[in-house]
Enzyme design. Structure first.
Site, PDB file in Angstrom:
ATOM      1  N   GLY A  68       0.721  -1.147   0.064  1.00 22.99           N
ATOM      2  CA  GLY A  68       0.028   0.043   0.164  1.00 22.99           C
ATOM      3  C   GLY A  68       1.041   1.270  -0.004  1.00 22.99           C
ATOM      4  O   GLY A  68       2.137   1.329   0.267  1.00 22.99           O
ATOM      5  N   GLY A 117       0.016  -5.363   0.381  1.00 20.74           N
ATOM      6  CA  GLY A 117      -1.173  -4.914  -0.615  1.00 20.74           C
ATOM      7  C   GLY A 117      -1.225  -5.861  -1.799  1.00 20.74           C
ATOM      8  O   GLY A 117      -2.078  -6.049  -2.325  1.00 20.74           O
ATOM      9  N   GLU A 140       5.389  -6.401   7.136  1.00 25.70           N
ATOM     10  CA  GLU A 140       5.045  -5.248   7.844  1.00 25.70           C
ATOM     11  C   GLU A 140       5.656  -5.017   9.345  1.00 25.70           C
ATOM     12  O   GLU A 140       5.405  -3.949   9.909  1.00 25.70           O
ATOM     13  CB  GLU A 140       3.398  -5.203   7.899  1.00 25.70           C
ATOM     14  CG  GLU A 140       2.698  -4.772   6.566  1.00 25.70           C
ATOM     15  CD  GLU A 140       2.575  -6.308   5.704  1.00 25.70           C
ATOM     16  OE1 GLU A 140       3.123  -7.206   6.041  1.00 25.70           O
ATOM     17  OE2 GLU A 140       1.925  -5.990   4.752  1.00 25.70           O
TER      18      GLU A 140
HETATM   19  C1  QUE Z   1       6.402  -3.095   4.552  1.00 20.73           C
HETATM   20  C2  QUE Z   1       5.554  -2.678   3.776  1.00 20.73           C
HETATM   21  C3  QUE Z   1       5.701  -1.750   2.578  1.00 20.73           C
HETATM   22  C4  QUE Z   1       7.201  -1.579   2.016  1.00 20.73           C
HETATM   23  C5  QUE Z   1       8.149  -1.983   3.196  1.00 20.73           C
HETATM   24  C6  QUE Z   1       8.029  -2.909   4.269  1.00 20.73           C
HETATM   25  C7  QUE Z   1       4.611  -1.474   1.659  1.00 20.73           C
HETATM   26  C8  QUE Z   1       5.160  -0.533   0.655  1.00 20.73           C
HETATM   27  C9  QUE Z   1       6.460  -0.426   0.376  1.00 20.73           C
HETATM   28  C10 QUE Z   1       7.138   0.439  -0.804  1.00 20.73           C
HETATM   29  C11 QUE Z   1       8.300  -0.062  -1.325  1.00 20.73           C
HETATM   30  C12 QUE Z   1       8.822   0.552  -2.424  1.00 20.73           C
HETATM   31  C13 QUE Z   1       8.206   1.708  -2.941  1.00 20.73           C
HETATM   32  C14 QUE Z   1       7.080   2.182  -2.189  1.00 20.73           C
HETATM   33  C15 QUE Z   1       6.459   1.595  -1.291  1.00 20.73           C
HETATM   34  O1  QUE Z   1       7.577  -0.945   1.002  1.00 20.73           O
HETATM   35  O2  QUE Z   1       3.523  -1.609   2.006  1.00 20.73           O
HETATM   36  O3  QUE Z   1       6.126   3.282  -2.853  1.00 20.73           O
HETATM   37  O4  QUE Z   1       8.667   2.420  -3.905  1.00 20.73           O
HETATM   38  O5  QUE Z   1       4.355  -0.071  -0.074  1.00 20.73           O
HETATM   39  O6  QUE Z   1       8.880  -3.371   4.978  1.00 20.73           O
HETATM   40  O7  QUE Z   1       4.421  -2.818   4.382  1.00 20.73           O
END
Ligand code: QUE
Length: 336
Positions: A68, A117, A140
């Site tokens: 997400g 997500g 998470e």
């Molecule tokens: C836990 C998460 C997420 C995460 C890393 C975690 C997550 C998420 C992202 C993410 C990664 C790269 C991106 C970005 C988001 O990393 O939900 O915009 O470029 O979206 O340890 O829940």
């Protein structure tokens, strides 16, 4: 829907197969509120269209979906706009439930990273196809959150104590591991993914499962590293309390146990407590009940110092050294 969101989700029907493409490659397809709403609208519209299958895939070879858009959730939380986050999670979980109950088989094509997500979009559907580039995880606890998107339903239903292991440590699965656990159902090499839609359209009378199996190269399922440590996973992670899991891991003295301990030690202690309690009781509940319980938990979790700090360390400053509120395990949990 804004113009930007319009291009972040591409959707079309070709020869009786619907295709939804996640197209926010710079953010590894992290789901925004607009993307969730757009996918939900497309699926709602297609419920009245005679389709043989709906494919969910990505325009990026790096990621199916990284999770997400928690960076925005954190910003909204800091700005005191809890309603925005509440709306996001409520609509994301409604989409997860729609996919689970969808009248047409939903097939996700997972090429690259699929976390949080991204698993919510894929695991509740009928089939998950992985390529040799697939990496699946529920990470998470490492950001002060907890495994959501129905994880309290699907993780406890994985074989043995694998779900508890994945939810607590955020361990990353490759294609072979994903097939071994059942999170993935089929393997198709990345250069064969484009043929999936046509193959489904060419064989409308055949079970989808049979068509997907015909496209599989040599399945890498035999090479699962997780399968090799399965006995230790089940023994350690079936322990009735977090402290006992750590004790068993210390007792094992294997490289796998040391890595699992290190993962637990770097995760948010409060997230670990919440996650252990949530996954321990998820097996008795329906998907809808699990999503409702998770939604209630998001309300408190997104305001905690650990969530704000965890997202800061992972995604904002990217120093990867979160300063958790509580130094180690033990003490009260939000669920007790
Ligand atoms: C836990 C998460 C997420 C995460 C890393 C975690 C997550 C998420 C992202 C993410 C990664 C790269 C991106 C970005 C988001 O990393 O939900 O915009 O470029 O979206 O340890 O829940």
């Amino acid at each position: 829907m804004t113009d930007t969101a319009a291009v972040e989700i591409l959707a079309h029907v070709h020869r009786g197969v619907g295709r939804i493409l996640l197209n926010r490659p710079k953010a590894l397809n992290a789901l925004t509120a607009d993307m969730v709403a757009a996918i939900d609208r497309v699926l709602a519209a297609w419920e009245d269209t005679p389709l043989s299958a709906v494919l969910i895939a990505s325009t990026s070879t790096k990621a199916f979906c990284a999770g997400g858009d928690i960076r925005t959730i954190r910003e909204d939380s800091l700005a005191g706009d809890a309603e925005a986050s509440e709306r996001f999670f409520a609509s994301e979980y409604r989409l997860n439930a729609r996919i689970a109950e969808y009248p047409v088989p939903v097939v996700s094509l997972i090429d690259g990273l699929c976390m949080g997500g991204g698993l919510g979009l894929s695991v509740h559907g009928s089939f998950r196809v992985v390529t040799e580039r697939a990496v699946l995880a529920m990470p998470e606890t490492g950001i002060g959150f907890f495994p959501d998107v129905g994880a309290s339903y699907f993780l406890p239903r994985l074989p043995g104590a694998i779900g508890m292991y994945l939810g607590l440590t955020g361990h990353r699965l490759d294609a072979a591991d994903a097939l071994y656990t059942g999170l993935a159902t089929h393997f198709v090499p990345a250069d064969g993914l484009d043929a999936v839609g046509e193959a489904l359209a060419d064989n409308p009378g055949d079970p989808l499962d049979v068509v997907l199996n015909r496209l599989a190269g040599r399945s890498p399922v035999a090479g699962s590293g997780l399968a090799e440590v399965r006995g230790d996973v089940d023994w350690a992670f079936a322990a009735p309390a977090l402290g006992e899991i750590e004790k068993r891991l210390r007792h094992l003295e294997t490289p796998w146990a040391a890595a699992a301990l290190a993962a637990l030690e770097s995760a948010s202690p409060e997230s670990l407590e919440i996650t252990h309690a949530l996954l321990a009781r998820g097996r008795q509940h329906t998907l809808r009940e699990c999503l409702d319980a998770e939604l209630a938990l998001t309300r408190t979790t997104i305001r905690t110092p650990d969530f704000l700090e965890g997202v800061r360390a992972a995604l904002v400053d990217k120093d990867r050294t979160p300063n958790w509120r509580r130094a180690s395990l033990g003490g009260r949990t939000l669920l007790s």
